[in-house]
Design a protein around this motif. Sequence first.
Motif, PDB file in Angstrom:
ATOM      1  N   ALA A   1      16.279  39.027  39.416  1.00 42.68           N
ATOM      2  CA  ALA A   1      15.184  38.925  40.377  1.00 42.68           C
ATOM      3  C   ALA A   1      14.340  37.679  40.126  1.00 42.68           C
ATOM      4  CB  ALA A   1      14.318  40.177  40.319  1.00 42.68           C
ATOM      5  N   ARG A   2      14.200  37.311  38.869  1.00 42.51           N
ATOM      6  CA  ARG A   2      13.378  36.150  38.523  1.00 42.51           C
ATOM      7  C   ARG A   2      14.121  34.824  38.664  1.00 42.51           C
ATOM      8  NH1 ARG A   2       9.331  36.971  33.401  1.00 42.51           N
ATOM      9  NH2 ARG A   2       8.055  38.649  34.269  1.00 42.51           N
ATOM     10  N   HIS A   3      15.410  34.839  38.309  1.00 43.84           N
ATOM     11  CA  HIS A   3      16.133  33.569  38.179  1.00 43.84           C
ATOM     12  C   HIS A   3      17.300  33.415  39.139  1.00 43.84           C
ATOM     13  CE1 HIS A   3      13.735  33.111  34.563  1.00 43.84           C
ATOM     14  NE2 HIS A   3      14.192  34.270  34.114  1.00 43.84           N
ATOM     15  N   GLY A   4      17.589  34.435  39.920  1.00 42.70           N
ATOM     16  CA  GLY A   4      18.665  34.337  40.898  1.00 42.70           C
ATOM     17  C   GLY A   4      20.025  34.675  40.321  1.00 42.70           C
ATOM     18  N   ARG A   5      20.484  33.921  39.347  1.00 42.09           N
ATOM     19  CA  ARG A   5      21.746  34.181  38.651  1.00 42.09           C
ATOM     20  C   ARG A   5      21.510  34.005  37.163  1.00 42.09           C
ATOM     21  NH1 ARG A   5      25.079  30.382  39.105  1.00 42.09           N
ATOM     22  NH2 ARG A   5      27.040  31.473  38.777  1.00 42.09           N
ATOM     23  N   VAL A   6      22.129  34.874  36.371  1.00 36.61           N
ATOM     24  CA  VAL A   6      22.022  34.758  34.917  1.00 36.61           C
ATOM     25  C   VAL A   6      23.395  34.975  34.302  1.00 36.61           C
ATOM     26  CG1 VAL A   6      19.618  35.554  34.857  1.00 36.61           C
ATOM     27  CG2 VAL A   6      21.481  37.206  34.558  1.00 36.61           C
ATOM     28  N   ALA A   7      23.574  34.439  33.125  1.00 38.11           N
ATOM     29  CA  ALA A   7      24.781  34.727  32.342  1.00 38.11           C
ATOM     30  C   ALA A   7      24.423  35.764  31.290  1.00 38.11           C
ATOM     31  CB  ALA A   7      25.299  33.453  31.678  1.00 38.11           C
ATOM     32  N   ARG A   8      25.290  36.726  31.136  1.00 40.65           N
ATOM     33  CA  ARG A   8      25.111  37.728  30.086  1.00 40.65           C
ATOM     34  C   ARG A   8      26.208  37.518  29.054  1.00 40.65           C
ATOM     35  NH1 ARG A   8      27.017  43.118  29.089  1.00 40.65           N
ATOM     36  NH2 ARG A   8      25.514  44.323  27.840  1.00 40.65           N
TER      37      ARG A   8
ATOM     38  N   ASP B   1      33.387  33.544  34.670  1.00 39.82           N
ATOM     39  CA  ASP B   1      33.272  34.293  33.426  1.00 39.82           C
ATOM     40  C   ASP B   1      34.125  33.624  32.352  1.00 39.82           C
ATOM     41  OD1 ASP B   1      31.740  36.019  34.906  1.00 39.82           O
ATOM     42  OD2 ASP B   1      33.315  37.535  35.133  1.00 39.82           O
ATOM     43  N   ALA B   2      33.860  33.978  31.110  1.00 45.40           N
ATOM     44  CA  ALA B   2      34.613  33.342  30.028  1.00 45.40           C
ATOM     45  C   ALA B   2      34.687  34.280  28.834  1.00 45.40           C
ATOM     46  CB  ALA B   2      33.941  32.031  29.618  1.00 45.40           C
ATOM     47  N   VAL B   3      35.728  34.093  28.028  1.00 50.22           N
ATOM     48  CA  VAL B   3      35.914  34.815  26.774  1.00 50.22           C
ATOM     49  C   VAL B   3      36.149  33.791  25.679  1.00 50.22           C
ATOM     50  CG1 VAL B   3      37.298  36.503  25.510  1.00 50.22           C
ATOM     51  CG2 VAL B   3      36.938  36.786  27.977  1.00 50.22           C
ATOM     52  N   ALA B   4      35.496  33.988  24.540  1.00 47.35           N
ATOM     53  CA  ALA B   4      35.679  33.050  23.425  1.00 47.35           C
ATOM     54  C   ALA B   4      35.717  33.811  22.114  1.00 47.35           C
ATOM     55  CB  ALA B   4      34.551  32.020  23.403  1.00 47.35           C
ATOM     56  N   ARG B   5      36.652  33.439  21.241  1.00 53.74           N
ATOM     57  CA  ARG B   5      36.690  33.976  19.882  1.00 53.74           C
ATOM     58  C   ARG B   5      36.094  32.924  18.958  1.00 53.74           C
ATOM     59  NH1 ARG B   5      39.573  33.909  15.178  1.00 53.74           N
ATOM     60  NH2 ARG B   5      39.738  35.906  14.070  1.00 53.74           N
TER      61      ARG B   5
ATOM     62  N   VAL C   1      32.058  37.733  25.285  1.00 55.29           N
ATOM     63  CA  VAL C   1      32.335  37.747  26.714  1.00 55.29           C
ATOM     64  C   VAL C   1      31.090  37.249  27.430  1.00 55.29           C
ATOM     65  CG1 VAL C   1      32.696  39.223  28.732  1.00 55.29           C
ATOM     66  CG2 VAL C   1      34.071  39.564  26.678  1.00 55.29           C
ATOM     67  N   CYS C   2      31.264  36.256  28.280  1.00 54.27           N
ATOM     68  CA  CYS C   2      30.169  35.703  29.075  1.00 54.27           C
ATOM     69  C   CYS C   2      30.460  35.978  30.547  1.00 54.27           C
ATOM     70  CB  CYS C   2      30.028  34.199  28.825  1.00 54.27           C
ATOM     71  SG  CYS C   2      28.807  33.395  29.888  1.00 54.27           S
ATOM     72  N   GLU C   3      29.541  36.672  31.207  1.00 50.80           N
ATOM     73  CA  GLU C   3      29.712  37.007  32.617  1.00 50.80           C
ATOM     74  C   GLU C   3      28.512  36.512  33.414  1.00 50.80           C
ATOM     75  OE1 GLU C   3      32.059  41.171  32.750  1.00 50.80           O
ATOM     76  OE2 GLU C   3      30.064  41.274  31.858  1.00 50.80           O
ATOM     77  N   CYS C   4      28.762  36.047  34.626  1.00 51.55           N
ATOM     78  CA  CYS C   4      27.714  35.586  35.524  1.00 51.55           C
ATOM     79  C   CYS C   4      27.307  36.743  36.434  1.00 51.55           C
ATOM     80  CB  CYS C   4      28.197  34.412  36.362  1.00 51.55           C
ATOM     81  SG  CYS C   4      28.736  32.993  35.375  1.00 51.55           S
ATOM     82  N   TRP C   5      25.998  37.019  36.466  1.00 53.58           N
ATOM     83  CA  TRP C   5      25.504  38.160  37.237  1.00 53.58           C
ATOM     84  C   TRP C   5      24.535  37.704  38.319  1.00 53.58           C
ATOM     85  CZ3 TRP C   5      27.172  43.134  36.848  1.00 53.58           C
ATOM     86  CH2 TRP C   5      27.999  43.423  35.765  1.00 53.58           C
ATOM     87  N   ASP C   6      24.679  38.314  39.485  1.00 52.68           N
ATOM     88  CA  ASP C   6      23.731  38.131  40.570  1.00 52.68           C
ATOM     89  C   ASP C   6      23.502  39.496  41.220  1.00 52.68           C
ATOM     90  OD1 ASP C   6      26.017  38.610  42.079  1.00 52.68           O
ATOM     91  OD2 ASP C   6      26.224  36.522  42.720  1.00 52.68           O
TER      92      ASP C   6
ATOM     93  N   ARG D   1      37.273  43.892  34.528  1.00 60.97           N
ATOM     94  CA  ARG D   1      38.236  42.889  34.072  1.00 60.97           C
ATOM     95  C   ARG D   1      37.524  41.551  33.909  1.00 60.97           C
ATOM     96  NH1 ARG D   1      41.287  39.137  36.961  1.00 60.97           N
ATOM     97  NH2 ARG D   1      43.248  38.492  35.968  1.00 60.97           N
ATOM     98  N   VAL D   2      37.713  40.932  32.757  1.00 57.96           N
ATOM     99  CA  VAL D   2      37.174  39.606  32.506  1.00 57.96           C
ATOM    100  C   VAL D   2      38.290  38.571  32.595  1.00 57.96           C
ATOM    101  CG1 VAL D   2      35.847  38.159  30.915  1.00 57.96           C
ATOM    102  CG2 VAL D   2      35.438  40.629  30.984  1.00 57.96           C
ATOM    103  N   GLU D   3      39.442  38.924  32.050  1.00 57.81           N
ATOM    104  CA  GLU D   3      40.607  38.046  32.103  1.00 57.81           C
ATOM    105  C   GLU D   3      41.844  38.904  31.882  1.00 57.81           C
ATOM    106  OE1 GLU D   3      40.280  35.289  28.815  1.00 57.81           O
ATOM    107  OE2 GLU D   3      40.856  36.808  27.353  1.00 57.81           O
ATOM    108  N   GLY D   4      43.010  38.315  32.026  1.00 53.38           N
ATOM    109  CA  GLY D   4      44.228  39.010  31.649  1.00 53.38           C
ATOM    110  C   GLY D   4      44.777  39.952  32.692  1.00 53.38           C
ATOM    111  N   ALA D   5      45.310  41.089  32.210  1.00 54.81           N
ATOM    112  CA  ALA D   5      46.084  42.014  33.039  1.00 54.81           C
ATOM    113  C   ALA D   5      45.277  42.543  34.215  1.00 54.81           C
ATOM    114  CB  ALA D   5      46.583  43.175  32.180  1.00 54.81           C
ATOM    115  N   ALA D   6      45.987  42.822  35.309  1.00 49.94           N
ATOM    116  CA  ALA D   6      45.342  43.333  36.516  1.00 49.94           C
ATOM    117  C   ALA D   6      44.899  44.780  36.357  1.00 49.94           C
ATOM    118  CB  ALA D   6      46.279  43.205  37.709  1.00 49.94           C
ATOM    119  N   ASP D   7      45.617  45.545  35.527  1.00 44.66           N
ATOM    120  CA  ASP D   7      45.289  46.953  35.325  1.00 44.66           C
ATOM    121  C   ASP D   7      44.585  47.141  33.984  1.00 44.66           C
ATOM    122  OD1 ASP D   7      46.429  47.804  37.713  1.00 44.66           O
ATOM    123  OD2 ASP D   7      48.425  47.966  36.807  1.00 44.66           O
ATOM    124  N   ALA D   8      43.585  48.016  33.978  1.00 48.09           N
ATOM    125  CA  ALA D   8      42.856  48.306  32.746  1.00 48.09           C
ATOM    126  C   ALA D   8      43.745  49.062  31.768  1.00 48.09           C
ATOM    127  CB  ALA D   8      41.615  49.135  33.053  1.00 48.09           C
TER     128      ALA D   8
END
Length: 317
Positions: free
Chosen positions: A13-20, A71-75, A93-98, A113-120
Amino acid sequence: MSFDRASVTAAVARHGRVARVVVAGIEGSAPREPGAAMLVWDSGQSGTIGGGALEYEAAAEARAALAAGRDAVARKPLGPALGQCCGGAVVLVCECWDAARLETVFGAVVLRRVEGAADAPLPLKRAAVKARNAGAPVGTEFRNGWLLEPVARASRAIWIYGAGHVGRALVSVLTPLPDVSVTWVDTGPDRFPDDVPQDVTVLPAANPADAVRLAPAEAEHLVLTYSHALDLEICHRLLSHGFRAAGLIGSATKWARFRSRLAALGHAPEQVARIRCPIGDPALGKHPQAIAVGVAAEILSAGVSALDRPHYREDTA
């Protein structure tokens, strides 16, 4: 730790889009546990994943992800890559939220899903179903590019009466705690600071004692107004209303007078004894922040209500 929908909603609400940025997994020693998270936007951030250099790098990468809208994943190996002494590794895990994405979050858990397989993965699907249908507990888990998290629900309602020095210190210390919702009561809007934390419910009331009837029966109450007469009236109302726990700032002398006056108002001694006076840890001293730290420490004590332990301070106003 869990997905705090309220804090993400407020940040959007304050910033429009945020990364978590969330700690999705750890190997070996790490600064924070799975589920620890921070929010990042163009000009700032809130929360922490710990680690100093880890957090600094993760925040920079989160801003890059925001700019790219992905979105992104990093080890992150903490020793070799970042020079930290923990020696382990974390998966971030970095996700963009709006606002639109937040509409997809409902119920007790989020599985996405963040990356990878289509099925959980099947174990994550089963855990999500059990949580939604039977209330089974789940933790943060990352498998095959899919992230499972419980959704935060405030399990402890804390009502604070008084926006003076101790009230402000308590709000600043208690608000960041997980699973806690704070309602802050005083006589008028001018009594509150300009920078009230966004997750706090401010409740101005000409007579704060009138606000007691609005509190859930299982709320915890901290009474610390500018007036002993008002403190007494709030305690009187609480004893008639019901509460999980209640605490009053004061000295042994003040509490002795209150016990007598509350008894005269018709309250049984065993009921009056449910109110603890004073609050905090006397060993920490009388500074407002020290009192707040003492109360917060009790809240964090496993399985123990913040106010259910007796404490006695002889010389607090």
